[in-house]
Scaffold this motif. Structure first.
Motif, PDB file in Angstrom:
ATOM      1  N   ASP A 102       0.835  -1.205   0.000  1.00 52.08           N
ATOM      2  CA  ASP A 102       0.000   0.000   0.000  1.00 52.08           C
ATOM      3  C   ASP A 102       0.870   1.256   0.000  1.00 52.08           C
ATOM      4  OD1 ASP A 102      -2.041   1.816   0.086  1.00 52.08           O
ATOM      5  OD2 ASP A 102      -2.852   1.136   2.007  1.00 52.08           O
ATOM      6  N   PRO A 103       1.568   1.512  -1.111  1.00 52.92           N
ATOM      7  CA  PRO A 103       2.450   2.674  -1.152  1.00 52.92           C
ATOM      8  C   PRO A 103       1.715   4.006  -1.058  1.00 52.92           C
ATOM      9  CG  PRO A 103       2.368   1.621  -3.302  1.00 52.92           C
ATOM     10  CD  PRO A 103       1.624   0.737  -2.357  1.00 52.92           C
ATOM     11  N   ALA A 104       0.460   4.049  -1.457  1.00 48.18           N
ATOM     12  CA  ALA A 104      -0.290   5.306  -1.354  1.00 48.18           C
ATOM     13  C   ALA A 104      -0.428   5.705   0.106  1.00 48.18           C
ATOM     14  CB  ALA A 104      -1.657   5.174  -2.012  1.00 48.18           C
ATOM     15  N   ALA A 105      -0.820   4.770   0.958  1.00 45.73           N
ATOM     16  CA  ALA A 105      -0.971   5.072   2.388  1.00 45.73           C
ATOM     17  C   ALA A 105       0.377   5.361   3.042  1.00 45.73           C
ATOM     18  CB  ALA A 105      -1.661   3.918   3.098  1.00 45.73           C
ATOM     19  N   ALA A 106       1.411   4.672   2.606  1.00 40.91           N
ATOM     20  CA  ALA A 106       2.731   4.843   3.224  1.00 40.91           C
ATOM     21  C   ALA A 106       3.439   6.114   2.780  1.00 40.91           C
ATOM     22  CB  ALA A 106       3.608   3.630   2.902  1.00 40.91           C
ATOM     23  N   TYR A 107       3.277   6.497   1.519  1.00 39.69           N
ATOM     24  CA  TYR A 107       4.120   7.567   0.975  1.00 39.69           C
ATOM     25  C   TYR A 107       3.381   8.729   0.316  1.00 39.69           C
ATOM     26  CZ  TYR A 107       7.532   3.887   1.712  1.00 39.69           C
ATOM     27  OH  TYR A 107       8.303   2.913   2.278  1.00 39.69           O
ATOM     28  N   LEU A 108       2.203   8.503  -0.221  1.00 43.15           N
ATOM     29  CA  LEU A 108       1.521   9.594  -0.920  1.00 43.15           C
ATOM     30  C   LEU A 108       0.625  10.406  -0.001  1.00 43.15           C
ATOM     31  CD1 LEU A 108       0.545   8.048  -4.375  1.00 43.15           C
ATOM     32  CD2 LEU A 108       2.733   8.964  -3.600  1.00 43.15           C
ATOM     33  N   THR A 109       0.015   9.762   0.969  1.00 48.76           N
ATOM     34  CA  THR A 109      -0.919  10.452   1.856  1.00 48.76           C
ATOM     35  C   THR A 109      -0.216  11.308   2.914  1.00 48.76           C
ATOM     36  OG1 THR A 109      -2.541   8.725   1.462  1.00 48.76           O
ATOM     37  CG2 THR A 109      -2.905  10.140   3.370  1.00 48.76           C
ATOM     38  N   PRO A 110       0.756  10.779   3.670  1.00 49.68           N
ATOM     39  CA  PRO A 110       1.409  11.611   4.694  1.00 49.68           C
ATOM     40  C   PRO A 110       2.209  12.757   4.055  1.00 49.68           C
ATOM     41  CG  PRO A 110       1.809   9.272   5.101  1.00 49.68           C
ATOM     42  CD  PRO A 110       1.227   9.397   3.715  1.00 49.68           C
ATOM     43  N   ALA A 111       2.024  13.948   4.585  1.00 42.27           N
ATOM     44  CA  ALA A 111       2.646  15.141   3.989  1.00 42.27           C
ATOM     45  C   ALA A 111       4.168  15.095   4.009  1.00 42.27           C
ATOM     46  CB  ALA A 111       2.162  16.393   4.720  1.00 42.27           C
ATOM     47  N   ARG A 112       4.774  14.485   4.991  1.00 42.39           N
ATOM     48  CA  ARG A 112       6.235  14.490   5.117  1.00 42.39           C
ATOM     49  C   ARG A 112       6.885  13.261   4.495  1.00 42.39           C
ATOM     50  NH1 ARG A 112       8.205  15.060  10.652  1.00 42.39           N
ATOM     51  NH2 ARG A 112       9.998  16.033   9.667  1.00 42.39           N
ATOM     52  N   HIS A 113       6.117  12.473   3.763  1.00 42.54           N
ATOM     53  CA  HIS A 113       6.623  11.268   3.111  1.00 42.54           C
ATOM     54  C   HIS A 113       6.559  11.469   1.603  1.00 42.54           C
ATOM     55  CE1 HIS A 113       5.403   8.495   6.718  1.00 42.54           C
ATOM     56  NE2 HIS A 113       5.934   9.624   7.128  1.00 42.54           N
ATOM     57  N   THR A 114       7.375  10.711   0.886  1.00 43.42           N
ATOM     58  CA  THR A 114       7.306  10.770  -0.574  1.00 43.42           C
ATOM     59  C   THR A 114       7.766   9.443  -1.178  1.00 43.42           C
ATOM     60  OG1 THR A 114       7.821  12.109  -2.524  1.00 43.42           O
ATOM     61  CG2 THR A 114       9.642  11.701  -1.006  1.00 43.42           C
ATOM     62  N   LEU A 115       7.282   9.181  -2.362  1.00 46.87           N
ATOM     63  CA  LEU A 115       7.731   8.067  -3.190  1.00 46.87           C
ATOM     64  C   LEU A 115       8.072   8.658  -4.540  1.00 46.87           C
ATOM     65  CD1 LEU A 115       8.119   5.044  -3.905  1.00 46.87           C
ATOM     66  CD2 LEU A 115       5.671   4.986  -4.489  1.00 46.87           C
ATOM     67  N   LEU A 116       9.306   8.448  -4.963  1.00 45.91           N
ATOM     68  CA  LEU A 116       9.745   8.912  -6.276  1.00 45.91           C
ATOM     69  C   LEU A 116       9.841   7.725  -7.222  1.00 45.91           C
ATOM     70  CD1 LEU A 116      12.698  11.263  -5.235  1.00 45.91           C
ATOM     71  CD2 LEU A 116      10.296  11.867  -5.606  1.00 45.91           C
ATOM     72  N   VAL A 117       9.630   7.998  -8.490  1.00 43.65           N
ATOM     73  CA  VAL A 117       9.827   6.989  -9.521  1.00 43.65           C
ATOM     74  C   VAL A 117      10.734   7.564 -10.603  1.00 43.65           C
ATOM     75  CG1 VAL A 117       7.666   5.748  -9.121  1.00 43.65           C
ATOM     76  CG2 VAL A 117       7.700   7.656 -10.733  1.00 43.65           C
ATOM     77  N   ALA A 118      11.513   6.673 -11.205  1.00 43.10           N
ATOM     78  CA  ALA A 118      12.282   7.016 -12.400  1.00 43.10           C
ATOM     79  C   ALA A 118      11.578   6.345 -13.563  1.00 43.10           C
ATOM     80  CB  ALA A 118      13.721   6.522 -12.287  1.00 43.10           C
ATOM     81  N   VAL A 119      11.323   7.133 -14.597  1.00 43.66           N
ATOM     82  CA  VAL A 119      10.538   6.679 -15.735  1.00 43.66           C
ATOM     83  C   VAL A 119      11.396   6.743 -16.988  1.00 43.66           C
ATOM     84  CG1 VAL A 119       8.459   7.158 -17.086  1.00 43.66           C
ATOM     85  CG2 VAL A 119       8.440   7.529 -14.613  1.00 43.66           C
ATOM     86  N   GLU A 120      11.373   5.653 -17.736  1.00 40.73           N
ATOM     87  CA  GLU A 120      12.083   5.599 -19.014  1.00 40.73           C
ATOM     88  C   GLU A 120      11.306   6.458 -20.016  1.00 40.73           C
ATOM     89  OE1 GLU A 120      14.248   2.109 -21.480  1.00 40.73           O
ATOM     90  OE2 GLU A 120      12.196   1.746 -20.843  1.00 40.73           O
ATOM     91  N   PRO A 121      11.990   7.351 -20.730  1.00 39.08           N
ATOM     92  CA  PRO A 121      11.269   8.295 -21.581  1.00 39.08           C
ATOM     93  C   PRO A 121      10.545   7.671 -22.767  1.00 39.08           C
ATOM     94  CG  PRO A 121      13.637   8.532 -21.882  1.00 39.08           C
ATOM     95  CD  PRO A 121      13.432   7.565 -20.753  1.00 39.08           C
ATOM     96  N   ALA A 122      11.084   6.619 -23.326  1.00 36.95           N
ATOM     97  CA  ALA A 122      10.502   6.059 -24.547  1.00 36.95           C
ATOM     98  C   ALA A 122       9.098   5.503 -24.337  1.00 36.95           C
ATOM     99  CB  ALA A 122      11.416   4.976 -25.111  1.00 36.95           C
ATOM    100  N   ASP A 123       8.904   4.774 -23.255  1.00 33.88           N
ATOM    101  CA  ASP A 123       7.608   4.108 -23.063  1.00 33.88           C
ATOM    102  C   ASP A 123       6.941   4.427 -21.733  1.00 33.88           C
ATOM    103  OD1 ASP A 123       9.282   2.713 -21.405  1.00 33.88           O
ATOM    104  OD2 ASP A 123       9.328   0.929 -22.669  1.00 33.88           O
ATOM    105  N   GLU A 124       7.530   5.355 -20.961  1.00 35.45           N
ATOM    106  CA  GLU A 124       6.957   5.775 -19.673  1.00 35.45           C
ATOM    107  C   GLU A 124       6.904   4.644 -18.650  1.00 35.45           C
ATOM    108  OE1 GLU A 124       5.613   9.053 -18.520  1.00 35.45           O
ATOM    109  OE2 GLU A 124       7.110   9.517 -20.044  1.00 35.45           O
ATOM    110  N   ASP A 125       7.758   3.623 -18.800  1.00 42.89           N
ATOM    111  CA  ASP A 125       7.822   2.542 -17.823  1.00 42.89           C
ATOM    112  C   ASP A 125       8.542   3.008 -16.567  1.00 42.89           C
ATOM    113  OD1 ASP A 125       6.526   0.663 -19.346  1.00 42.89           O
ATOM    114  OD2 ASP A 125       8.351  -0.337 -20.037  1.00 42.89           O
TER     115      ASP A 125
END
Length: 180
Positions: free
Chosen positions: A45-68
């Motif tokens: 449940d990464p949304a509850a762990a990282y997206l909802t709390p204001a002082r938490h974050t989840l970053l992603v690295a996305v490949e430009p060609a296909d947005e993976d």
């Protein structure tokens, strides 16, 4: 592909399935433990762990060609718990004032391109901008190829459990300087 070819951004709700896949693939392939609920609840449940709390974050690295989504990195305000971590580590890095780095995972075919270093730099900038964090902590499993050397290049070891009587959990605990 160069590290600057990838887009790094805060995870969006539509990124969560792909981010979860990167994390689960890593715990199965690199750690060999598979999903362990008491250790990996944030992965499910990464949304509850990282997206909802204001002082938490989840970053992603996305490949430009296909947005993976090809890499993840997270930060939360929860210090290491005792147990299972050594008491002095938990006391040194209390919840609320400690930014704990978690889930810095890169798919194998995208490793050795500077993505983890870029992700960590973004997490450190997030922690500094918060203003309430006094330290940055993480732990790593040294059996994961490249993990120990990578973290030693960024921080200092505060406890290597392999040196404890019985080897503890075999985990290495690090502090990463803020303001790099």
């Amino acid at each position: 592909m160069q590290p600057w070819d990838y887009s790094i951004r805060p995870a969006r709700p539509e990124d969560l399935d792909a981010a979860r896949a990167v994390m689960l693939d890593t715990v199965y392939r690199d750690f060999g433990t598979g999903y362990v609920p008491r250790w990996h609840g944030d992965v499910i449940d990464p949304a509850a762990a990282y997206l909802t709390p204001a002082r938490h974050t989840l970053l992603v690295a996305v490949e430009p060609a296909d947005e993976d989504v090809v890499a993840t990195a997270a930060l939360d305000a929860l210090g290491p718990a005792h147990p299972p971590n050594p008491r002095e580590v938990a006391e040194r890095f209390p919840s609320g004032t400690t930014a704990q780095l978690r889930r810095v995972y890169v798919r194998p075919e995208h490793r050795r391109r500077g993505l983890a270093r870029r992700l960590v730099a973004e997490l450190l900038a997030f922690a500094e901008a918060d203003g309430g964090y006094r330290s940055v902590y993480l732990h790593t499993d040294p059996s994961v190829p490249g993990a120990e050397g990578f973290w030693r290049s960024l921080g200092k070891v505060v406890r290597d459990e392999r040196e404890d009587a019985g080897g503890g959990q075999g985990i290495i605990h690090f502090e990463i300087p803020m303001g790099r």
